[in-house]
Design a protein around this motif. Structure first.
Motif, PDB file in Angstrom:
ATOM      1  N   THR A  97      82.126 -35.059   6.508  1.00 39.88           N
ATOM      2  CA  THR A  97      82.045 -36.335   5.796  1.00 39.88           C
ATOM      3  C   THR A  97      83.104 -36.431   4.702  1.00 39.88           C
ATOM      4  OG1 THR A  97      80.415 -35.458   4.251  1.00 39.88           O
ATOM      5  CG2 THR A  97      79.561 -36.545   6.226  1.00 39.88           C
ATOM      6  N   VAL A  98      84.007 -35.450   4.669  1.00 40.34           N
ATOM      7  CA  VAL A  98      85.011 -35.377   3.614  1.00 40.34           C
ATOM      8  C   VAL A  98      86.365 -35.836   4.152  1.00 40.34           C
ATOM      9  CG1 VAL A  98      86.169 -33.843   1.986  1.00 40.34           C
ATOM     10  CG2 VAL A  98      83.763 -33.466   2.553  1.00 40.34           C
ATOM     11  N   ALA A  99      87.026 -36.720   3.422  1.00 44.97           N
ATOM     12  CA  ALA A  99      88.361 -37.184   3.819  1.00 44.97           C
ATOM     13  C   ALA A  99      89.321 -35.993   3.874  1.00 44.97           C
ATOM     14  CB  ALA A  99      88.872 -38.223   2.827  1.00 44.97           C
ATOM     15  N   PRO A 100      90.286 -36.034   4.781  1.00 42.02           N
ATOM     16  CA  PRO A 100      91.224 -34.919   4.893  1.00 42.02           C
ATOM     17  C   PRO A 100      92.073 -34.771   3.632  1.00 42.02           C
ATOM     18  CG  PRO A 100      91.941 -36.747   6.257  1.00 42.02           C
ATOM     19  CD  PRO A 100      90.595 -37.105   5.727  1.00 42.02           C
ATOM     20  N   MET A 101      92.424 -33.531   3.320  1.00 42.31           N
ATOM     21  CA  MET A 101      93.253 -33.236   2.155  1.00 42.31           C
ATOM     22  C   MET A 101      94.721 -33.435   2.524  1.00 42.31           C
ATOM     23  SD  MET A 101      95.498 -30.846   0.699  1.00 42.31           S
ATOM     24  CE  MET A 101      95.362 -29.419   1.732  1.00 42.31           C
ATOM     25  N   GLY A 127      96.067 -29.703  11.444  1.00 46.49           N
ATOM     26  CA  GLY A 127      95.602 -30.366  12.654  1.00 46.49           C
ATOM     27  C   GLY A 127      95.188 -31.817  12.511  1.00 46.49           C
ATOM     28  N   ILE A 128      95.293 -32.396  11.313  1.00 46.83           N
ATOM     29  CA  ILE A 128      94.925 -33.804  11.163  1.00 46.83           C
ATOM     30  C   ILE A 128      95.995 -34.694  11.786  1.00 46.83           C
ATOM     31  CG2 ILE A 128      93.564 -33.402   9.078  1.00 46.83           C
ATOM     32  CD1 ILE A 128      95.940 -34.555   7.467  1.00 46.83           C
ATOM     33  N   THR A 129      95.659 -35.947  11.993  1.00 43.11           N
ATOM     34  CA  THR A 129      96.645 -36.936  12.421  1.00 43.11           C
ATOM     35  C   THR A 129      97.243 -37.527  11.146  1.00 43.11           C
ATOM     36  OG1 THR A 129      95.398 -37.437  14.414  1.00 43.11           O
ATOM     37  CG2 THR A 129      96.995 -39.080  13.690  1.00 43.11           C
ATOM     38  N   THR A 141     100.407 -26.541  11.142  1.00 47.67           N
ATOM     39  CA  THR A 141     100.362 -25.413  10.203  1.00 47.67           C
ATOM     40  C   THR A 141      99.784 -25.779   8.845  1.00 47.67           C
ATOM     41  OG1 THR A 141     102.578 -25.844   9.349  1.00 47.67           O
ATOM     42  CG2 THR A 141     102.406 -24.393  11.294  1.00 47.67           C
ATOM     43  N   GLY A 142      99.588 -27.072   8.602  1.00 46.87           N
ATOM     44  CA  GLY A 142      99.109 -27.503   7.296  1.00 46.87           C
ATOM     45  C   GLY A 142     100.246 -27.790   6.322  1.00 46.87           C
ATOM     46  N   VAL A 143     101.476 -27.636   6.786  1.00 44.52           N
ATOM     47  CA  VAL A 143     102.656 -27.974   5.996  1.00 44.52           C
ATOM     48  C   VAL A 143     103.412 -29.021   6.800  1.00 44.52           C
ATOM     49  CG1 VAL A 143     104.835 -27.125   5.039  1.00 44.52           C
ATOM     50  CG2 VAL A 143     102.801 -25.658   5.003  1.00 44.52           C
ATOM     51  N   PHE A 144     103.849 -30.101   6.148  1.00 50.11           N
ATOM     52  CA  PHE A 144     104.580 -31.122   6.893  1.00 50.11           C
ATOM     53  C   PHE A 144     105.915 -31.423   6.227  1.00 50.11           C
ATOM     54  CE2 PHE A 144     101.816 -33.505   4.034  1.00 50.11           C
ATOM     55  CZ  PHE A 144     102.654 -34.487   3.522  1.00 50.11           C
ATOM     56  N   ALA A 165      86.980 -35.877  12.828  1.00 47.81           N
ATOM     57  CA  ALA A 165      85.698 -36.574  12.693  1.00 47.81           C
ATOM     58  C   ALA A 165      85.879 -38.063  12.404  1.00 47.81           C
ATOM     59  CB  ALA A 165      84.860 -35.927  11.593  1.00 47.81           C
ATOM     60  N   GLY A 166      87.108 -38.484  12.105  1.00 43.72           N
ATOM     61  CA  GLY A 166      87.357 -39.893  11.836  1.00 43.72           C
ATOM     62  C   GLY A 166      87.462 -40.248  10.363  1.00 43.72           C
TER      63      GLY A 166
END
Length: 176
Positions: A97-101, A127-129, A141-144, A165-166
Protein backbone atom coordinates in the motif's frame (compact mmCIF):
# COMPACT_ATOMS: atom_id res chain seq x y z
CA UNK A 1 -29.13 -77.74 6.25
CA UNK A 2 -27.48 -76.16 3.21
CA UNK A 3 -28.47 -72.62 4.02
CA UNK A 4 -26.54 -70.12 2.02
CA UNK A 5 -26.39 -66.40 2.38
CA UNK A 6 -24.93 -63.98 -0.12
CA UNK A 7 -23.83 -60.51 0.93
CA UNK A 8 -22.91 -57.91 -1.64
CA UNK A 9 -20.85 -54.96 -0.64
CA UNK A 10 -19.95 -51.91 -2.66
CA UNK A 11 -16.40 -50.75 -2.24
CA UNK A 12 -15.22 -47.44 -3.59
CA UNK A 13 -11.55 -46.87 -4.23
CA UNK A 14 -10.71 -43.33 -3.12
CA UNK A 15 -7.04 -42.51 -3.41
CA UNK A 16 -7.17 -38.92 -4.70
CA UNK A 17 -8.41 -35.57 -3.52
CA UNK A 18 -9.03 -32.43 -5.50
CA UNK A 19 -7.88 -29.01 -4.30
CA UNK A 20 -8.09 -26.28 -6.91
CA UNK A 21 -7.41 -22.64 -6.05
CA UNK A 22 -9.01 -20.25 -8.55
CA UNK A 23 -7.95 -17.07 -6.73
CA UNK A 24 -5.64 -15.61 -5.72
CA UNK A 25 -2.95 -16.28 -8.28
CA UNK A 26 0.46 -17.14 -6.85
CA UNK A 27 2.80 -14.18 -6.37
CA UNK A 28 -0.09 -11.72 -6.69
CA UNK A 29 0.69 -8.09 -5.84
CA UNK A 30 -2.20 -6.00 -4.57
CA UNK A 31 -3.06 -2.77 -2.81
CA UNK A 32 -6.27 -4.31 -1.39
CA UNK A 33 -6.14 -5.24 2.31
CA UNK A 34 -8.79 -7.94 1.82
CA UNK A 35 -8.90 -10.41 -1.06
CA UNK A 36 -11.45 -12.96 -2.18
CA UNK A 37 -10.17 -16.54 -2.05
CA UNK A 38 -11.98 -18.96 -4.38
CA UNK A 39 -11.46 -22.68 -4.79
CA UNK A 40 -12.90 -26.18 -4.90
CA UNK A 41 -12.25 -29.56 -3.33
CA UNK A 42 -14.08 -32.84 -2.82
CA UNK A 43 -17.51 -32.39 -1.24
CA UNK A 44 -16.53 -34.53 1.77
CA UNK A 45 -13.23 -32.74 2.40
CA UNK A 46 -12.17 -30.70 5.38
CA UNK A 47 -10.58 -27.59 3.85
CA UNK A 48 -8.30 -25.28 5.79
CA UNK A 49 -6.75 -21.94 4.98
CA UNK A 50 -3.71 -21.52 7.20
CA UNK A 51 -5.13 -22.64 10.57
CA UNK A 52 -8.79 -21.81 9.90
CA UNK A 53 -11.50 -24.13 8.59
CA UNK A 54 -13.16 -23.06 5.33
CA UNK A 55 -16.83 -23.85 4.67
CA UNK A 56 -17.55 -25.64 1.43
CA UNK A 57 -20.85 -26.02 -0.41
CA UNK A 58 -22.36 -29.44 -1.35
CA UNK A 59 -20.37 -29.40 -4.62
CA UNK A 60 -17.07 -28.72 -2.82
CA UNK A 61 -16.79 -25.05 -3.86
CA UNK A 62 -15.64 -22.39 -1.42
CA UNK A 63 -15.06 -18.65 -1.25
CA UNK A 64 -13.83 -16.65 1.68
CA UNK A 65 -12.56 -13.13 2.32
CA UNK A 66 -8.98 -13.08 3.63
CA UNK A 67 -7.29 -10.11 5.33
CA UNK A 68 -3.67 -9.50 4.34
CA UNK A 69 -0.81 -7.95 6.29
CA UNK A 70 1.54 -5.43 4.65
CA UNK A 71 4.32 -7.30 2.81
CA UNK A 72 4.37 -10.93 1.68
CA UNK A 73 1.60 -13.22 2.98
CA UNK A 74 1.68 -17.01 2.72
CA UNK A 75 -1.67 -18.73 2.25
CA UNK A 76 -1.50 -22.48 2.85
CA UNK A 77 -4.57 -24.40 1.70
CA UNK A 78 -5.03 -28.01 2.78
CA UNK A 79 -7.78 -30.52 2.16
CA UNK A 80 -8.32 -33.95 3.73
CA UNK A 81 -11.15 -36.32 2.83
CA UNK A 82 -12.79 -39.15 4.84
CA UNK A 83 -10.49 -41.71 3.20
CA UNK A 84 -7.47 -39.88 4.58
CA UNK A 85 -6.28 -38.45 1.27
CA UNK A 86 -4.75 -35.02 1.60
CA UNK A 87 -3.36 -32.29 -0.58
CA UNK A 88 -1.97 -28.82 0.03
CA UNK A 89 -1.43 -25.77 -2.15
CA UNK A 90 0.50 -22.64 -1.21
CA UNK A 91 -0.01 -19.15 -2.60
CA UNK A 92 2.00 -16.02 -1.79
CA UNK A 93 0.35 -12.62 -2.00
CA UNK A 94 2.05 -9.26 -1.48
CA UNK A 95 0.08 -6.43 0.07
CA UNK A 96 1.79 -3.21 -0.96
CA UNK A 97 0.00 0.00 0.00
CA UNK A 98 3.11 2.19 -0.08
CA UNK A 99 4.00 4.36 -3.08
CA UNK A 100 7.31 3.41 -4.70
CA UNK A 101 10.43 5.23 -3.52
CA UNK A 102 12.04 7.52 -6.11
CA UNK A 103 14.77 10.07 -5.39
CA UNK A 104 16.19 12.31 -8.07
CA UNK A 105 19.95 12.82 -7.83
CA UNK A 106 20.27 15.28 -10.69
CA UNK A 107 19.40 17.75 -11.96
CA UNK A 108 18.46 19.79 -8.91
CA UNK A 109 15.25 21.80 -8.86
CA UNK A 110 15.78 25.16 -10.56
CA UNK A 111 19.05 24.05 -12.18
CA UNK A 112 20.28 26.23 -15.04
CA UNK A 113 20.79 24.16 -18.17
CA UNK A 114 23.86 24.65 -20.34
CA UNK A 115 22.81 22.03 -22.90
CA UNK A 116 19.63 20.73 -24.46
CA UNK A 117 20.65 17.20 -23.37
CA UNK A 118 20.00 16.83 -19.65
CA UNK A 119 21.28 13.82 -17.69
CA UNK A 120 18.66 12.63 -15.19
CA UNK A 121 19.91 10.29 -12.46
CA UNK A 122 18.57 8.88 -9.24
CA UNK A 123 17.68 5.89 -7.11
CA UNK A 124 14.41 4.04 -6.81
CA UNK A 125 12.70 0.87 -5.67
CA UNK A 126 14.17 -1.83 -7.97
CA UNK A 127 11.91 -3.13 -10.72
CA UNK A 128 9.29 -0.36 -10.71
CA UNK A 129 7.93 1.16 -13.90
CA UNK A 130 9.55 4.58 -14.18
CA UNK A 131 9.18 7.27 -16.83
CA UNK A 132 11.02 10.56 -17.17
CA UNK A 133 9.13 12.97 -19.44
CA UNK A 134 7.28 9.97 -20.86
CA UNK A 135 10.46 8.01 -21.60
CA UNK A 136 10.66 4.56 -19.92
CA UNK A 137 13.78 4.13 -17.79
CA UNK A 138 15.46 0.87 -16.67
CA UNK A 139 15.11 0.39 -12.89
CA UNK A 140 16.24 -3.22 -12.47
CA UNK A 141 19.13 -2.31 -10.15
CA UNK A 142 17.39 0.51 -8.30
CA UNK A 143 19.68 3.09 -9.90
CA UNK A 144 18.51 4.97 -12.99
CA UNK A 145 20.19 7.17 -15.55
CA UNK A 146 18.74 8.64 -18.72
CA UNK A 147 19.16 11.67 -20.96
CA UNK A 148 16.24 13.96 -21.77
CA UNK A 149 16.25 16.50 -24.63
CA UNK A 150 14.89 19.97 -23.89
CA UNK A 151 14.10 22.88 -26.17
CA UNK A 152 15.78 26.16 -25.33
CA UNK A 153 14.20 28.03 -22.42
CA UNK A 154 12.60 26.98 -19.16
CA UNK A 155 11.27 23.46 -18.83
CA UNK A 156 10.43 20.77 -16.38
CA UNK A 157 11.19 17.13 -15.74
CA UNK A 158 8.17 14.97 -14.98
CA UNK A 159 8.99 11.76 -13.09
CA UNK A 160 6.24 9.12 -12.81
CA UNK A 161 6.60 5.76 -11.06
CA UNK A 162 4.33 2.74 -10.51
CA UNK A 163 5.09 -0.46 -8.60
CA UNK A 164 3.78 -3.96 -9.33
CA UNK A 165 0.85 -3.48 -6.94
CA UNK A 166 -0.25 -0.33 -8.79
CA UNK A 167 0.89 2.29 -6.26
CA UNK A 168 1.92 5.52 -7.99
CA UNK A 169 4.04 8.57 -7.30
CA UNK A 170 4.89 11.50 -9.53
CA UNK A 171 6.67 14.82 -9.21
CA UNK A 172 7.99 17.67 -11.33
CA UNK A 173 11.37 19.36 -11.26
CA UNK A 174 11.43 22.86 -12.80
CA UNK A 175 14.52 23.79 -14.81
CA UNK A 176 15.79 27.13 -16.12
Amino acid sequence: AGNRNTVLRSVVMDNEIRLDIGAPADKLGTTQVTILVIGASDADALVRLNDGIVSIDPDGNFSVTYTLNEGWNTLVFSATDRAGNSRSVTRTVQLDTVAPMVELGSPASGAMLRSNDVAVTGICEPGITLTVNGQTVDTATGVFNTTVKFPEGAGRILVEARDAAGNRVSFEVPLI
